[in-house]
Write a protein that holds these residues in place. Structure first.
Motif, PDB file in Angstrom:
ATOM      1  N   GLY A 192      -4.308   1.331  -9.369  1.00 63.01           N
ATOM      2  CA  GLY A 192      -4.706   2.669  -8.931  1.00 63.01           C
ATOM      3  C   GLY A 192      -6.111   2.621  -8.368  1.00 63.01           C
ATOM      4  O   GLY A 192      -6.338   2.745  -7.180  1.00 63.01           O
ATOM      5  N   ALA A 214       6.081   7.304  -4.803  1.00 62.34           N
ATOM      6  CA  ALA A 214       6.664   6.566  -5.924  1.00 62.34           C
ATOM      7  C   ALA A 214       7.786   5.629  -5.489  1.00 62.34           C
ATOM      8  O   ALA A 214       8.004   4.581  -6.095  1.00 62.34           O
ATOM      9  CB  ALA A 214       7.174   7.550  -6.978  1.00 62.34           C
ATOM     10  N   VAL A 263       0.473  -3.041 -10.711  1.00 62.71           N
ATOM     11  CA  VAL A 263       0.205  -1.731 -10.116  1.00 62.71           C
ATOM     12  C   VAL A 263      -1.288  -1.491 -10.232  1.00 62.71           C
ATOM     13  O   VAL A 263      -1.874  -1.668 -11.297  1.00 62.71           O
ATOM     14  CB  VAL A 263       0.966  -0.605 -10.846  1.00 62.71           C
ATOM     15  CG1 VAL A 263       0.586   0.753 -10.279  1.00 62.71           C
ATOM     16  CG2 VAL A 263       2.462  -0.820 -10.745  1.00 62.71           C
ATOM     17  N   SER A 301       0.997  -3.710  -6.081  1.00 62.91           N
ATOM     18  CA  SER A 301       1.264  -2.366  -5.577  1.00 62.91           C
ATOM     19  C   SER A 301      -0.007  -1.541  -5.711  1.00 62.91           C
ATOM     20  O   SER A 301      -0.556  -1.432  -6.807  1.00 62.91           O
ATOM     21  CB  SER A 301       2.392  -1.764  -6.402  1.00 62.91           C
ATOM     22  OG  SER A 301       2.632  -0.434  -6.036  1.00 62.91           O
ATOM     23  N   TRP A 340      -2.172   2.065  -5.042  1.00 68.37           N
ATOM     24  CA  TRP A 340      -2.080   3.496  -4.791  1.00 68.37           C
ATOM     25  C   TRP A 340      -3.273   4.038  -4.024  1.00 68.37           C
ATOM     26  O   TRP A 340      -3.236   5.126  -3.496  1.00 68.37           O
ATOM     27  CB  TRP A 340      -1.966   4.248  -6.110  1.00 68.37           C
ATOM     28  CG  TRP A 340      -0.556   4.298  -6.554  1.00 68.37           C
ATOM     29  CD1 TRP A 340       0.068   3.417  -7.369  1.00 68.37           C
ATOM     30  CD2 TRP A 340       0.425   5.260  -6.199  1.00 68.37           C
ATOM     31  NE1 TRP A 340       1.370   3.758  -7.538  1.00 68.37           N
ATOM     32  CE2 TRP A 340       1.616   4.904  -6.837  1.00 68.37           C
ATOM     33  CE3 TRP A 340       0.415   6.396  -5.388  1.00 68.37           C
ATOM     34  CZ2 TRP A 340       2.794   5.633  -6.692  1.00 68.37           C
ATOM     35  CZ3 TRP A 340       1.581   7.129  -5.256  1.00 68.37           C
ATOM     36  CH2 TRP A 340       2.746   6.738  -5.910  1.00 68.37           C
ATOM     37  N   ARG A 341      -4.367   3.327  -3.944  1.00 70.31           N
ATOM     38  CA  ARG A 341      -5.540   3.829  -3.231  1.00 70.31           C
ATOM     39  C   ARG A 341      -5.584   3.256  -1.826  1.00 70.31           C
ATOM     40  O   ARG A 341      -4.975   2.242  -1.536  1.00 70.31           O
ATOM     41  CB  ARG A 341      -6.810   3.504  -3.982  1.00 70.31           C
ATOM     42  CG  ARG A 341      -7.094   2.007  -4.046  1.00 70.31           C
ATOM     43  CD  ARG A 341      -8.443   1.735  -4.665  1.00 70.31           C
ATOM     44  NE  ARG A 341      -8.633   0.336  -4.901  1.00 70.31           N
ATOM     45  CZ  ARG A 341      -9.040  -0.531  -3.980  1.00 70.31           C
ATOM     46  NH1 ARG A 341      -9.280  -0.154  -2.766  1.00 70.31           N
ATOM     47  NH2 ARG A 341      -9.188  -1.805  -4.273  1.00 70.31           N
ATOM     48  N   ARG A 352       0.883  -1.174   0.000  1.00 74.88           N
ATOM     49  CA  ARG A 352       0.000   0.000   0.000  1.00 74.88           C
ATOM     50  C   ARG A 352       0.919   1.222   0.000  1.00 74.88           C
ATOM     51  O   ARG A 352       1.433   1.616   1.031  1.00 74.88           O
ATOM     52  CB  ARG A 352      -0.926  -0.032   1.202  1.00 74.88           C
ATOM     53  CG  ARG A 352      -1.919  -1.176   1.109  1.00 74.88           C
ATOM     54  CD  ARG A 352      -2.811  -1.267   2.294  1.00 74.88           C
ATOM     55  NE  ARG A 352      -3.776  -0.173   2.248  1.00 74.88           N
ATOM     56  CZ  ARG A 352      -4.766  -0.040   3.110  1.00 74.88           C
ATOM     57  NH1 ARG A 352      -4.918  -0.916   4.077  1.00 74.88           N
ATOM     58  NH2 ARG A 352      -5.598   0.969   3.018  1.00 74.88           N
ATOM     59  N   CYS A 353       1.110   1.760  -1.176  1.00 73.07           N
ATOM     60  CA  CYS A 353       2.149   2.759  -1.420  1.00 73.07           C
ATOM     61  C   CYS A 353       1.868   4.121  -0.792  1.00 73.07           C
ATOM     62  O   CYS A 353       0.734   4.588  -0.761  1.00 73.07           O
ATOM     63  CB  CYS A 353       2.329   2.944  -2.913  1.00 73.07           C
ATOM     64  SG  CYS A 353       2.848   1.434  -3.721  1.00 73.07           S
ATOM     65  N   ASN A 354       2.943   4.722  -0.356  1.00 72.37           N
ATOM     66  CA  ASN A 354       2.936   6.096   0.131  1.00 72.37           C
ATOM     67  C   ASN A 354       4.050   6.831  -0.623  1.00 72.37           C
ATOM     68  O   ASN A 354       5.048   7.214  -0.043  1.00 72.37           O
ATOM     69  CB  ASN A 354       3.146   6.143   1.638  1.00 72.37           C
ATOM     70  CG  ASN A 354       3.004   7.527   2.206  1.00 72.37           C
ATOM     71  OD1 ASN A 354       2.659   8.470   1.494  1.00 72.37           O
ATOM     72  ND2 ASN A 354       3.280   7.678   3.486  1.00 72.37           N
ATOM     73  N   VAL A 392       6.493   2.180  -4.852  1.00 72.08           N
ATOM     74  CA  VAL A 392       6.238   1.424  -6.084  1.00 72.08           C
ATOM     75  C   VAL A 392       7.560   0.869  -6.612  1.00 72.08           C
ATOM     76  O   VAL A 392       7.657  -0.305  -6.951  1.00 72.08           O
ATOM     77  CB  VAL A 392       5.562   2.291  -7.164  1.00 72.08           C
ATOM     78  CG1 VAL A 392       5.383   1.495  -8.455  1.00 72.08           C
ATOM     79  CG2 VAL A 392       4.222   2.804  -6.680  1.00 72.08           C
TER      80      VAL A 392
END
Length: 101
Positions: free
Chosen positions: A80, A59, A78, A97, A99-100, A55-57, A62
């Motif tokens: 989104g 770039a 990935v 990965s 992004w949300r 759960r990315c915070n 990622v």
């Protein structure tokens, strides 16, 4: 959901902990309470079980997830919004990965 046993792809706990410590965001594993909720996508016909979910915070998360997947020869995706019709925004037995939140 959640009844399937997700393979660890041969990763040991130290390797997973090292990845977790290198991230600004969260690492979700099949043992986590939120695993099923986190891996779910809008299309109910797509039911994939990633080995790890980043759960990315930023770039850098990622990039770290991609490098980890490459180092360990794991599929990588990935996501989104998770709205790809065919489910290509997530993977089985790999690193997803997200992004949300």
């Amino acid at each position: 959901m959640g009844a399937k046993q997700v393979p660890t792809s041969g990763l040991d706990s130290e390797t997973i902990t090292d990845l977790e410590r290198s991230l600004r965001g969260e690492l979700v594993t099949p043992d986590d309470e939120l695993y099923d909720e986190t891996r779910a996508v809008w299309n109910g016909l797509v039911d994939r079980y990633p080995t790890l979910i980043v759960r990315c915070n930023g770039a850098a998360d990622v990039a770290r997830g991609l490098a980890f997947a490459d180092e360990h020869d794991l599929p990588f995706s990935v996501r989104g919004g998770g709205h790809h019709q065919t489910g290509s925004s997530t993977v089985d037995e790999g690193v997803s990965s997200i992004w949300r939140r």
